[in-house]
Design an enzyme around this catalytic site. Structure first.
Site, mmCIF file in Angstrom:
data_model
loop_
_atom_site.group_PDB
_atom_site.id
_atom_site.type_symbol
_atom_site.label_atom_id
_atom_site.label_comp_id
_atom_site.label_asym_id
_atom_site.label_seq_id
_atom_site.Cartn_x
_atom_site.Cartn_y
_atom_site.Cartn_z
ATOM 1 C CE LYS A 1 -8.720 1.268 2.922
ATOM 2 N NZ LYS A 1 -7.341 0.866 2.755
ATOM 3 C CE1 TYR B 1 -3.397 2.745 0.794
ATOM 4 C CE2 TYR B 1 -2.133 3.188 2.764
ATOM 5 C CZ TYR B 1 -3.123 3.543 1.877
ATOM 6 O OH TYR B 1 -3.828 4.690 2.075
ATOM 7 C CG ASP C 1 -1.967 -4.569 5.182
ATOM 8 O OD1 ASP C 1 -3.133 -4.999 5.196
ATOM 9 O OD2 ASP C 1 -1.687 -3.369 4.994
#
Ligand SMILES: *Cc1c(COP(=O)(O)O)cnc(C)c1O
Length: 398
Positions: free
Chosen positions: A211, A112, A186
């Protein structure tokens, strides 16, 4: 045997961490309070010294937040969880509580964008050495590990190109080399419903609960899940003293509301994403579809083993003709919303090279396997026929 082994995911998501209040409230009360009254000086002192259980101040613990922490710990099969005010809050609170100047981190190249920026620019500025490699390549991993390595950090499926890394293989290899190194995964894209990295040998899991875990696009939150000692350090050093990234009680309440339907939501996300990936793969103007549920995906076999119930709701694809055609595709859609973030009821579409991953230089993008023409789709909960019809508009526009 953990609770997770004895009852199903939704049962845990609905019942774990239940609060018993004086009135028998079905849903957890929102303890909207900054501080807690002590019975005596001795009582307060004992709570501060950790000699007795109780609440002192909501930067370290709050009953509503504690309830969601217990739920998420159970869902991931971990001893304990820490809730934070964002995914970045979880990642930084955990890492700051582990590393010091001179320590070393091995991170995957594909991450990310803000995680990459934190590791590549800011941690390095503080004298922590970070090397970026492809963690799914065992030789690269072998030569990257140093005596001062404290963390091996990765995402699977990785944002945004859906690269799959074998968690069991990486964890066993790293721990065989040095059992003190923490393998951190993650798990935002996979969610605790589809994948539990701790069960595959990882030491800690981080989430952007903004999310899928919350799932309704109306708040920011994060979690760290690990053994009790690691979580305690992330709480009492990471959040309490270094980041202050505290989750508010009201947000904890909303996350628990979202968690009740997590399994149902994920089943729909996965089923629709598979249909959409198959449709895009049949389109000649789409150069490549990156979805771990497709047999054409290099990580299919590993994903099929370490992900349960499905392959998630994220589909990335490369539009022929690069950035210009990718922009045409995206701009022609009506139902799919052009926005970053993911895991919501609404289908969201974005262009990583100019948005979520604009923290990477063009050379770094190429090295991390993020082509200029890559489009990232977060498949929502709408009826799949409607999403497909919208994507057909994109195909006609290019
Ligand atoms: C969004 C995201 C983050 C950051 O989370 P925030 O809640 O936005 O701080 C971290 N990792 C991944 C994989 C993400 O998608």
């Amino acid at each position: 045997m953990s609770q997770h082994d004895t009852c199903g995911f939704s049962t845990l998501a609905i019942h774990a961490g239940k609060i018993k209040d004086a009135f028998g409230a079905l849903t957890p009360p929102i303890y909207q309070t900054s501080t807690f009254e002590f019975e005596s000086c001795q009582h307060g002192g004992d709570i501060f010294a950790g000699k007795r259980a109780g609440y002192a101040y909501s930067r370290t613990a709050n009953p509503t937040v504690m309830a969601v922490e217990q739920k998420v710990a159970a869902m991931e099969g971990g001893e304990a969880a820490l809730a934070t005010s964002s995914g970045m809050g979880a990642i930084t609170s955990l890492i700051w509580s582990i590393v010091s100047t001179g320590d070393h981190i091995v991170a995957d190249k594909t991450l990310y964008g803000c995680t990459y920026e934190f590791l590549a620019h800011h941690l390095r500025r503080m004298g922590v050495n970070v090397d970026f490699i492809d963690t799914s390549d065992e030789n690269a991993l072998k030569s990257a590990l140093k005596p001062e390595t404290k963390i091996v950090y990765l995402e699977t499926p990785a944002n945004p190109n859906m690269k799959i890394t074998d968690l069991r293989k990486v964890s066993d290899f790293v721990h065989g080399h040095n059992s003190a190194i923490k393998v951190v995964c993650d798990n935002t894209f996979a969610t605790p419903y589809l994948q539990n990295p701790l069960r595959e040998g990882a030491d800690a899991v981080v989430h952007s609960a903004t999310k899928y875990i919350n799932g309704h696009g109306d708040l920011l939150a994060g979690f760290v899940i690990s053994d009790a000692e690691t979580v305690m350090k992330a709480r009492m050093v990471g959040v309490k003293d270094m980041t202050g990234s505290v989750l508010a009680a009201n947000e904890a309440f909303l996350i628990m509301r979202g968690l009740k339907t997590m399994e149902l939501r994920m089943e729909r996300h996965c089923a629709s994403a598979m249909k959409i990936a198959e449709f895009l793969e049949s389109c000649p103007k789409i150069e490549k579809v990156l979805y771990p549920g497709l047999k054409s995906h290099v990580g299919y076999e590993v994903a099929a083993r370490q992900m349960h119930h499905g392959f998630g709701g994220m589909v990335s694809f490369v539009v022929s003709g690069g950035k210009e055609q990718a922009a045409k595709f995206v701009d022609s859609l009506e139902l799919c919303t052009l926005a970053v973030s993911l895991g919501d009821a609404e289908t969201l579409i974005e262009h990583p090279a100019s948005m979520t991953h604009s923290t990477y230089s063009p050379e770094e993008l190429a090295d991390a396997g993020i082509p200029e023409g890559l489009v990232r789709l977060s498949v929502g909960l709408e009826n799949v026929e409607d999403i497909l019809a919208d994507l057909e508009k994109g195909i006609r526009a290019i």
